[in-house]
Motif scaffolding. Structure first.
Motif, PDB file in Angstrom:
ATOM      1  N   THR A  80      -0.578  -2.422  -3.082  1.00  0.00           N
ATOM      2  CA  THR A  80      -0.721  -3.453  -2.049  1.00  0.00           C
ATOM      3  C   THR A  80       0.425  -3.367  -1.048  1.00  0.00           C
ATOM      4  N   ASN A  82       2.345  -5.782  -0.355  1.00  0.00           N
ATOM      5  CA  ASN A  82       3.477  -6.483  -0.971  1.00  0.00           C
ATOM      6  C   ASN A  82       4.307  -5.546  -1.840  1.00  0.00           C
ATOM      7  N   ALA A 328      -7.742  -9.499   4.513  1.00  0.00           N
ATOM      8  CA  ALA A 328      -6.485  -9.525   5.261  1.00  0.00           C
ATOM      9  C   ALA A 328      -5.686  -8.271   4.927  1.00  0.00           C
ATOM     10  N   GLU A 330      -2.792  -7.538   5.703  1.00  0.00           N
ATOM     11  CA  GLU A 330      -1.374  -7.789   5.390  1.00  0.00           C
ATOM     12  C   GLU A 330      -1.125  -8.070   3.921  1.00  0.00           C
ATOM     13  N   VAL A 331      -2.151  -8.481   3.182  1.00  0.00           N
ATOM     14  CA  VAL A 331      -1.963  -8.681   1.741  1.00  0.00           C
ATOM     15  C   VAL A 331      -2.962  -7.878   0.903  1.00  0.00           C
ATOM     16  N   GLY A 332      -3.884  -7.209   1.549  1.00  0.00           N
ATOM     17  CA  GLY A 332      -4.844  -6.382   0.821  1.00  0.00           C
ATOM     18  C   GLY A 332      -5.800  -7.196  -0.028  1.00  0.00           C
ATOM     19  N   ALA A 333      -6.202  -8.362   0.451  1.00  0.00           N
ATOM     20  CA  ALA A 333      -7.104  -9.222  -0.321  1.00  0.00           C
ATOM     21  C   ALA A 333      -7.924 -10.070   0.641  1.00  0.00           C
ATOM     22  N   ILE A 334      -9.020 -10.637   0.125  1.00  0.00           N
ATOM     23  CA  ILE A 334      -9.794 -11.592   0.912  1.00  0.00           C
ATOM     24  C   ILE A 334      -9.055 -12.933   0.892  1.00  0.00           C
TER      25      ILE A 334
ATOM     26  N   HIS B 119      -3.513 -13.572  -6.687  1.00  0.00           N
ATOM     27  CA  HIS B 119      -3.545 -13.101  -5.297  1.00  0.00           C
ATOM     28  C   HIS B 119      -4.931 -12.589  -4.882  1.00  0.00           C
ATOM     29  N   GLN B 120      -5.880 -12.605  -5.806  1.00  0.00           N
ATOM     30  CA  GLN B 120      -7.256 -12.202  -5.486  1.00  0.00           C
ATOM     31  C   GLN B 120      -8.223 -13.326  -5.839  1.00  0.00           C
ATOM     32  N   ASP B 329      -2.086  -0.593  -8.602  1.00  0.00           N
ATOM     33  CA  ASP B 329      -0.808  -1.280  -8.837  1.00  0.00           C
ATOM     34  C   ASP B 329      -0.732  -2.464  -7.887  1.00  0.00           C
ATOM     35  N   ASP B 331       0.001  -6.640  -6.760  1.00  0.00           N
ATOM     36  CA  ASP B 331       1.039  -7.641  -6.969  1.00  0.00           C
ATOM     37  C   ASP B 331       0.844  -8.105  -8.415  1.00  0.00           C
ATOM     38  N   PHE B 517       7.513 -12.207   0.094  1.00  0.00           N
ATOM     39  CA  PHE B 517       6.302 -11.536   0.573  1.00  0.00           C
ATOM     40  C   PHE B 517       6.191 -11.578   2.095  1.00  0.00           C
TER      41      PHE B 517
END
Lengths: 363, 544
Positions: A80, A82, A328, A330-334, B119-120, B329, B331, B517
């Motif tokens: 990610t 992060n 997004a 910037e965080v690699g997630a929805i 985070h997901q 890998d 968060d 972050f």
């Protein structure tokens, strides 16, 4: 006040939705294309595609499949933003287009900052393959660069030298490759960063091979930058709704996926598709196909088409006019985004729901 | 509407019922026989078996890793022309829609996704929202996140850890807390390749045992009904039976749920250096009333392993069948997706199959052993009917075992086990006990006031056939399945807990996310209005 048009003349949203429903219902193989929309829009679009027995595609599919085809053949190794920001002691950038693809890249990964999760808390090393002039944008950090017109050669040479195999290149070039190979092998947790335009599937497969080799002794992962217009989010929604990525068709009453057969532009230009719903809520993109077929467009205001669509509805921007869920980078997630400038411009999902109501039932 | 299920065999262990009787339903609830009123709808279920809707406590049905598996393996779920008209997207194999349909057809009405990465979390809930019919819930993962590990390194008080757990459960809308190879994924990022209960996480110094104890304490302090749900260290490794035994000890008599225990029952004896240690583990479980387990039964077929235990999955990449896998890998945990084919001809696979059955059959108390295949890790949930048959019929087991390498069975105790599960025990294991374990008072039984989640089965000598296609299934009193076919969609709730905490933790997390972050902590929240259907959650009370 919602702006909708039928044949270039102002119309109510409901009349536009009704006309759109007529066009899509009448078609032998309608397509839902563009799909530049948030998760709600993607969900409504895919449900509609099933209802009308159409195919669906995304305007950035080519970029998505550059990475995805490699995954489906050989797998993938990723991390990610992060982790790249907080842990990577070595960053391997590939291509001059990274900051063009993602203007916030350097701000987000902060390469000049010491990575907080790294045990050694040392200054990072940044290697940039084929940086063009982009490496000059990095402040406060020495960048090891290697110019290359051909990422395949650069990555193949690096992989060979990381594995202590010989390469057939000039002395100077070999010294440079060796220097970089040593940096990669010496990484504690390295992250390779690339975009889907300069690297093709072969290059990405080579890169994953390099990462696999590096992970025999140390840790190294990848960060593909992906594509715009919520391509990553639409890919995910497509995955859980049909099991497949975009370029999937319900023409035979169940989902079939094929990256060539269900490429929207090919379907139109070959004459297979005979009506299209074009969705681009993030930007002013227009279809790339050449043939003229009945077109319904859900787009921002003032998008110019070569031929005026039969139906046009001006839709709001996800995360701008209305709250949205979207991928997004910037965080690699929805994530959920609040509307930055809330307005009553309709969302893609609300317009598609209206169209679906005229077809019968909810989307 | 008043509904009467007339004359069925009612199997309801919570209310000590196992006999012929009537069941009345009104307004989505089970009601007492109403005096002097005629039912609006009568279902003659004479000769049928009536149970509460089944509850699956551990099945990977939603979230980023599951979706990665779908996208990695298109060849495993090609769709065919449906034989009859199907509901929207139900023809899409392995879609969230098909998942709800197939579970409901077997009489399941509540399913828990056991690995929600904070985070997901939004994607997890979006996917759960698109699972029709069922009520759902998700267990939130902590244990490899820098924030928690830093709290432990700094020796912060249990109160701070409880506040952090509660804040994370609130943000992610979790039903309970899960920890997965606690510290293992983080250690792997520091290039550690094997990680046991007492190994220290580099940079943080804390051990897996200490993380486990701290999280167990937090769950206890917050009075969350479901005990800490643990995916232990050393999954799948020969000789890991010692890890299972040590982990049961490490619970120190406090509530702990051990997930997919089958994968931790491996000895390293015999010619293959691989044997079953399930009997010893079952004995330890029998002796530890604080411990509950689910099995993670494996079955012989192609499947895919999906796990946030990224270290374990990385080590399994070489065994991928077909040969492709994804290592992420992320968060904190991340994940690994490694396709796998369990084969009858393979010694190790045969031992694994036997290990699972040994656990089911050697753990005495059906209230403490739960029915899972760790879908899809041991097998897809669609194999449940076959597993029920193996548990209820010694003959079915012997038939299946006859096809396996006999040398593999010889390193297990399975051939010596005669036990056959009764219907009442099946009802405990798949209905009553899961409701109790998760703190769901409104389901898992057929008593007055309970949710009218009801499954009616047609008894059949072929047990798999009986459980594969329920005769009738009601969800909240709505008849959704007739003879194994789902007739219409309805949309269930996602169950969550909401333990209180000191809101100072929100400010602290906000500062931490800004600093580390460089993004807002709010970015990872799951706002209710962004989910596709109104009023998506139902709160499960924490004890007072």
């Amino acid at each position: 006040m919602t702006e909708a048009q039928i044949d270039g003349r102002p119309a109510s949203l409901d009349a536009a939705a009704q006309r759109a429903a007529e066009i899509l219902s009448r078609a032998r193989l309608p397509i839902v294309a563009g799909l530049g929309t948030d998760i709600a829009g993607a969900r409504a679009s895919i449900a509609l595609a099933e209802r009308i027995r159409g195919a669906y595609d995304h305007l950035e599919s080519d970029k998505i499949f550059t990475d995805l085809d490699v995954m489906r053949q050989a797998g993938r190794f990723v991390t990610t933003p992060n982790e790249a920001r907080l842990r990577a002691d070595v960053l391997l950038f590939i291509g001059k287009d990274l900051t063009k693809i993602w203007p916030q890249l350097l701000e987000r990964l902060a390469p000049a900052a010491v990575p907080e999760f790294d045990l050694a808390h040392a200054t990072r090393k940044l290697v940039w393959i084929a940086p063009g002039r982009a490496a000059a944008q990095v402040d406060g950090l020495d960048v090891t660069t290697i110019d290359s017109n051909d990422p395949h050669v650069a990555l193949a040479s690096l992989r060979a030298r990381v594995a202590d195999r010989p390469v057939n290149s000039g002395k100077g070039a070999k010294r440079k490759i060796d220097e970089i190979a040593q940096i990669l092998k010496g990484a504690r947790f390295g992250v390779a960063v690339w975009g889907p335009e300069l690297l093709d599937s072969l290059a990405i497969e080579m890169l994953y091979g390099l990462l696999a080799d590096l992970n025999k002794t140390t840790r190294f992962s990848g960060l593909p930058l992906g594509a715009d217009s919520n391509a990553g989010g639409v890919l995910q929604a497509s995955g859980w709704m049909t099991g497949f990525p975009m370029r999937t068709s319900f023409g035979r009453g169940f989902p079939e996926h094929d990256t060539w057969r269900f490429d929207a532009a090919r379907l139109v230009d070959s004459g297979e598709a005979d009506a299209a719903l074009w969705i681009s809520a993030y930007g002013r993109e227009v279809p790339r196909w050449k043939k003229q077929i009945p077109l319904i467009a859900l787009v921002p205001s003032q998008v110019k088409f070569d031929h005026e669509p039969q139906v046009r509805v001006e839709v709001g921007g996800p995360g701008v006019d209305h709250d949205s869920a979207e991928f997004a980078r910037e965080v690699g997630a929805i994530v959920a985004r609040r509307a930055s400038l809330p307005s009553d411009a309709p969302s893609v999902s609300s317009v598609i729901d209206r169209i679906a109501q005229h077809i019968g039932g909810e989307a | 509407m008043l509904i009467l299920l007339k004359g069925g065999r009612i199997v309801d262990p919570v209310n000590n019922r196992d006999g012929i009787g009537d069941l009345w339903i009104e307004d989505g609830r089970i009601v007492a026989p109403p005096a002097g009123r005629q039912p609006d709808q009568i279902h003659d279920v004479t000769g049928k078996i009536v149970m509460a809707g089944a509850i699956d406590i551990h099945s990977h049905i939603a979230g980023g890793n599951v979706n990665t598996a779908r996208l990695l393996l298109p060849e495993l779920h090609r769709a065919d022309a449906p034989l009859q008209k199907v509901l929207p997207l139900a023809s899409a194999k392995w879609s969230t829609f098909e998942t709800g349909v197939r579970y409901a057809a077997m009489g399941f009405t509540t399913v828990i996704e056991p690995a929600l990465a904070p985070h997901q979390a939004l994607q997890g809930h979006l996917e759960l929202s698109d699972v029709p019919i069922l009520d759902k819930g998700a267990l939130t993962i902590l244990g490899n996140d820098d924030f928690l590990l830093s709290l432990l390194r700094e020796g912060e008080k249990p109160g701070a850890i409880a506040d952090y757990v509660a804040a994370t459960l609130a943000a992610t809308n979790g039903l309970g807390l899960k920890t997965i190879n606690a510290g293992g994924a983080t250690s792997f990022k520091y290039n550690v390749r094997a990680f046991g209960l007492d190994d220290a996480v580099p940079f943080y110094g804390t051990t897996s045992r200490k993380i486990l104890e701290a999280l167990q304490q937090a769950v206890d302090d917050l009075k969350i009904p479901h005990p800490l749900h643990l995916h232990a260290n050393n999954l799948g490794i020969p000789g890991n039976v010692s890890t299972a035994l040590a982990t049961i000890e490490a619970a120190r008599g406090k509530p702990l749920h051990l997930a997919h225990l089958q994968f931790y029952c491996y000895g390293d004896e015999g010619d293959h250096g691989f044997s079953s240690g399930a009997a010893a583990v079952a004995a330890a479980v029998n002796a530890a009333p604080n411990v509950t387990v689910d099995v993670g039964q494996s079955m012989f077929r192609q499947t895919v392993t999906i796990s946030s235990d990224v270290l374990r999955q990385f080590n399994a990449v070489g065994q991928a069948r077909p040969k492709k896998s994804v290592i992420f890998d992320a968060d904190a945990e991340g994940g690994g997706v490694v396709p796998y084919h369990y084969r009858e001809t393979e010694f190790a696979n045969a031992v694994q199959w036997a290990c699972g059955l040994e656990l089911f059959l050697l753990i005495d108390d059906p209230w403490r052993v739960f029915f899972t295949t760790d879908h899809p890790n041991g097998a897809p949930f669609t194999t449940y009917p076959e597993v029920f048959a193996l548990l209820m019929s010694r003959e079915a087991r012997a038939e299946a075992a006859a096809r396996l390498p006999q040398a593999a069975l010889a390193v297990t105790t399975l051939p010596s086990i005669a036990r056959e599960y009764t219907l009442n025990e099946i009802a405990i294991m798949t209905r009553a006990a899961p409701a109790k374990l998760l703190g769901l008072k409104d389901r898992g039984h057929l008593g007055e006031g309970g949710l009218a989640d009801v499954a009616v089965y047609s008894p059949d000598k072929d047990i798999a056939k009986m459980f594969g296609a329920a005769h009738l299934v009601f969800k909240d009193g709505d008849l959704v399945v007739r003879d194994g076919t789902v007739t219409h969609y309805r949309w269930g709730k996602t169950l969550k807990v909401n333990p209180g905490y000191d809101k100072a933790m929100d400010r602290r997390l906000s500062g931490y996310y800004d600093h580390h972050f460089g993004v807002s902590h709010n970015m990872f929240a799951v706002p209710e209005h962004i989910l596709p259907r109104p009023d998506p959650f139902q709160e499960v009370e924490c004890a007072q």
